[in-house]
Design an enzyme around this catalytic site. Sequence first.
Site: not given
Length: 498
Positions: A9, A29, A75, A82-83, A429-430, A464, A475
């Site tokens: 996000a 980051e 991550a 997403s990576s 992993y959610h 999330a 998700p």
Amino acid sequence: MVVVGGGTAGSVVAARLSADPGVRVCLVEGGPSDVGDDNVLLLRNWLNLLESPYDYDYPTVEQPRGNSHIRHSRARVLGGCSSHNTMISFLPPAEDFADWVAAGATGWSYDAMLPYWERLAVAITPVGEKDRNPLTEDFVAACHTALGVPVIEDFNAAPFVDGAGFFAVGYDPDTGVRSSASVSYLHPHLDRPNLTILTETWAYHLDPDRGVTVRDADGTRLIRARHEYVLSAGAIDTPRLLLLSGIGPAADLEELGIEVRADLPGVGDHLLDHPESLILWEASRPIPPMSAMDSDAGLFVRREPGATRPDLMFHLYQIPFTVNTARLGYDVPEWGFGMTPNIPRPRSSGRLRLADADPGTKPLLDFGYFTDPEGYDERTIVDGLRLAREVAATEPFASWIKREIAPGPHLRTDEELSAYGRAAHHTVYHPAGTCRMGAAGDPGAVVDPELRLKGFDNVRIADASVFPVMPTVNPMVTVFMIGEKAADLVAASLAGDR
């Protein structure tokens, strides 16, 4: 603007807001950049990122009814999960967003969210033809024959329905490169003069009046936002940051010697996940090598009479995913594959807490797996193991199976399958829900429907952690859409201040 967390996000928020040259954005980051790093960019390498330098690798506390050995991968790299994940991409069923609205998330209906799906910059496509494995094709055919479900050509082509098929995936089928948040939203705009991306920079304290304290190779410093802070560090590290900053349940903070800035009892509560178990087979012959990410297809079914959306899901793993079964003493085959019964909308939940006041100490994650009083989650896993055996007995999938390794054909009763299913279960992993969204009068809500942190006009959360209810499907797309909507909400606020 300061965005904490360059993940799924956060990348979206930073890219969308910095498209306005009059808005300066600093994206913080904690991990390295993914630019030019094939370890991250090549989708099929995702398994090798687990428990690696790209992973924060969070353990789970003792789970009396579940698997206490699970490590939750989060991550540590630009683009976030997403990576790091399989990039399986679903637009959730309309009923999922209806659940959100019913939980107090006004303005988050399916119709309101659909435009954000339509404007996603991510390239999402069904698994490419060259990546389609014969094992997986035969699995889809057997699901259709054994269970009577339709074969789905594209799970995102129409309103979501149950069935079996190849997944839609965020990647380039020609190159195998993932279409992550960083690849899709940040890489094209790295030269924007008003976008600063700080990698290897970890945020560990937020004072909304003064700034966010970060640590990098040169030490610690304070970064201040002129307008707003958007926290997008994920469902573990966003509540962790708030708790370290004195924002959370007052009694817990006082016990750890943390000065209470705001008593918000919902911070860290309502910890959700998609648990899944495994039925593992030894293959009768070598499995062909083609694949997008080794879990290319799946199955959704409805068990409950009158259900309008699936209540049981399976991924097909085209590799022997034996991390939990081997620990229980089961064989590790040279050639193997499995189906993973997954609970789409689990009724168990848990809690995230700090172990101590040291920012370097990993938090305590208690997911409360299989603790719902009605036993719904446990029953879903048992039903899933039985349905998987029906598919396994059906051609053309059956011809790929030499033998069932786990749970093993000798385990037949509900009690036996439950005990195995819970001992061998894993996570998809959610993690979610730890700063959940709700109505103004909801004492457990952490953010309002505009994603504002309760009691703070200049802090929003976009990840999330704000989920009021777990979506039925993987998700990631939902988190992308949260990023898109958060960017609109912040942009509207900025416009009002001009």
